[in-house]
Each structure stands twice: as C-alpha cells, then as structure tokens.
Design an enzyme around this catalytic site. Sequence first.
Site, PDB file in Angstrom:
ATOM      1  N   LYS A  69       0.841  -1.207   0.000  1.00  0.00           N
ATOM      2  CA  LYS A  69       0.000   0.000   0.000  1.00  0.00           C
ATOM      3  C   LYS A  69       0.875   1.257   0.000  1.00  0.00           C
ATOM      4  CE  LYS A  69      -3.696  -2.523   2.234  1.00  0.00           C
ATOM      5  NZ  LYS A  69      -4.385  -2.911   3.463  1.00  0.00           N
ATOM      6  N   GLN A  79      -3.650  -1.825   9.820  1.00  0.00           N
ATOM      7  CA  GLN A  79      -3.692  -3.092   9.084  1.00  0.00           C
ATOM      8  C   GLN A  79      -4.290  -4.196   9.962  1.00  0.00           C
ATOM      9  OE1 GLN A  79      -2.863  -3.694   5.735  1.00  0.00           O
ATOM     10  NE2 GLN A  79      -3.845  -5.643   6.215  1.00  0.00           N
ATOM     11  N   ASP A 116     -10.714   3.429   4.674  1.00  0.00           N
ATOM     12  CA  ASP A 116     -11.302   2.108   4.423  1.00  0.00           C
ATOM     13  C   ASP A 116     -12.829   2.194   4.398  1.00  0.00           C
ATOM     14  OD1 ASP A 116      -9.350   0.179   3.977  1.00  0.00           O
ATOM     15  OD2 ASP A 116      -8.954  -0.122   6.110  1.00  0.00           O
TER      16      ASP A 116
END
Length: 297
Positions: free
Chosen positions: A52, A96, A119
């Site tokens: 990412k 994460q 997210d």
Amino acid sequence: MTEIIDGNEVAAEIRSDLSTAVDQLRAAGVEPCFGTILMSPDPAAETYVSMKQNDCEEVGIETRDVELTTDEPAEKLFAAIDEFNEDPDVHGILVQSPTPEHVDEEAVLERIDPRKDVDGFHPENVGKLVAGTPRFKPCTPHGIQKLLAHTGIDTEGKDAVVVGRSRIVGKPMANLFIRKEEGGNATTTVCHSRTENLAEKTQNADILVVAAGRPEFVDGSMVGDGAVVIDVGINRVDADTEKGYELVGDVAFESAKEKASAITPVPGGVGPMTRAMLLYNVIKAAGQQEDVDVDLP
Ligand code: NDP
C-alpha cells in the site's frame, strides 16, 4: 467468447488519473499523506502495508508509518491513531488487520477520525453509506463498480447476486448496488452461509459477485448463461509450485468461464482494483480536508 476482465489494466488507468489529481492538490499547496499502523500477528500484514505504501508513492502520496510489536498494550495503538487523527498533515489512516487478540478491533475502527477513515469501516461512514450518502466507498466494492463500468457493464435493472455478507465486501457491495445512481439500481440479493438453495439464487444472477473465502466454491453449474462473474476471493491452496502454493479465487474459473459472458481472473481481477481505490480515498480525503477541488476518476 467470454471476456476476461483485466483488473490490472483498469487499475493502471485509474492510478494514472489519480496522479493528475495529486498534481491538483500539489498545485494548491497540499501534499496528500497516508498514515499506516502495523501491529499484526499475521506475517503477511507487513507485506500488505508495504504494498500500500509503494502504491501511494507511485502516484505521489506521502506515507507515514508506525510499527508496533504484537505484545505491546492496546493503548499504544490507540495513541498512534490519536496522533494521526490530530496531525493535519495526515489525510488518511489505515490500521492493518488483523490486530492481536488483546486489541478490540471495533474500538480501533471507532477510534479513527471518520474523515480520515479511508477504508470506510467507521460506523459513521457505514451509516452514511447505508443512508445513500457515502463519504468513502469501501475499496473492494468500489473497485468492482469501476471494473464493471470500465467493461461497459450497466447494472441498472439487472439482477445482482452477492455471495457473502462481510463488512468489507458483501454488505457494502449490496449497498452500492442498490443505490439510486450509476453503478447501482440493481435488484440485489445477498447470500450467506445460511442461504438455502444457493445455486438457485446464483443461477439467476446477471451479475454475480462471489466473496465467500472458499476456494473455487462457485462452479459453472451455479452460473447462469451470459452472467458477469466477479470473483473477489483470494485463497492460497497447496500446489506443486516453487512457493508450494497458488492463489485461486472463490470461483472455479475454467468451468464458470464456459457459462459467463465476462469474468475476472484471480489474481489480476478485483485485487488490483482494491489497491487503486484506497489511493482514490486518500486523495479524496485530502481534497475534503484541505478544501481543494480534485477531479477523481
Ligand atoms: P469473510 O470470511 O469475512 O466472509 C465470508 C462470507 O461468505 C460470509 O458472509 C459467509 O457467510 C459467506 N459464506 C461462507 N461460506 C458460505 C457458503 N458455503 N455459502 C454461502 N455463503 C458463504 O470474508 P471476506 O468478505 O473478508 O472475504 C471473502 C474473500 O475475498 C476471501 O477470500 C478474501 O481473501 C477475499 N478478499 C479479496 C479482496 C480483494 O481485493 N480481491 C479484498 C477482501 C477480501 P456468514 O456471514 O453466514 O458466515
């Protein structure tokens, strides 16, 4: 001929447009920045975070990185989130998953400033999505919408069947499919492990999205003639390869391809789109927080 939908190609196009959006931010004096926090018992989590970060750097997004060991107290993780929340130079935050057992995952989601929750899992953002006014569309279902649009597949009036009802894929996918907007307006059925006569439902789909986390679980016999099949699954199965495994989807590709008009491969279908849409959300967040208009693809 069945069309194989190339997620790498579509994601590359989107990333290229996102680089332009980053230029617009920079022209307004804004350096978009993404903060990641890694505290995970899963050895693969480190790879996911670095992928990412590399994606960000490729389109010109700065990254900040906090790494914690799994034996540290949850308070340390919350303090790291608070620091990113309060830092005006950080526009998007990702913790994460999975986090260690002693960390309450719900509390983590709720701790992130919803304006930086790229997210889209904070309850406020889930609420906005369900209400029909999403702040951030969750990356995987948003990527699927883009993939369908780029492939020229109209969802309006179609029967969409989503297999799976997870927070990250199934539920937000269904919410996007029923929105009254482009990429939505589909008549949507959500299936899960308690669904009876699953094949009957999947056979009826014009657009079938499978996110069950079960290798090659949906085969050609469950796919209707001419359906569009989107395989979200990423499963490692033992194989006679150098690594000792291979990646397969939730769909048995070869048999489903016989029935489908279009299908995504694994790898190279939905996965690259998820990654591209995370960048999209970081850039969107930066534009919103800094009050800069950016053209998003
Ligand atoms: P979850 O395990 O959170 O959810 C799986 C869902 O599938 C659940 O809703 C479950 O039902 C349902 N399900 C399981 N078995 C069956 C069955 N036999 N019949 C019908 N439904 C069933 O998984 P995720 O949604 O997080 O992920 C799904 C897959 O997608 C995984 O392989 C994951 O690795 C992959 N993934 C890929 C991404 C990408 O970018 N390509 C991104 C995210 C995930 P119930 O709720 O009843 O338990």
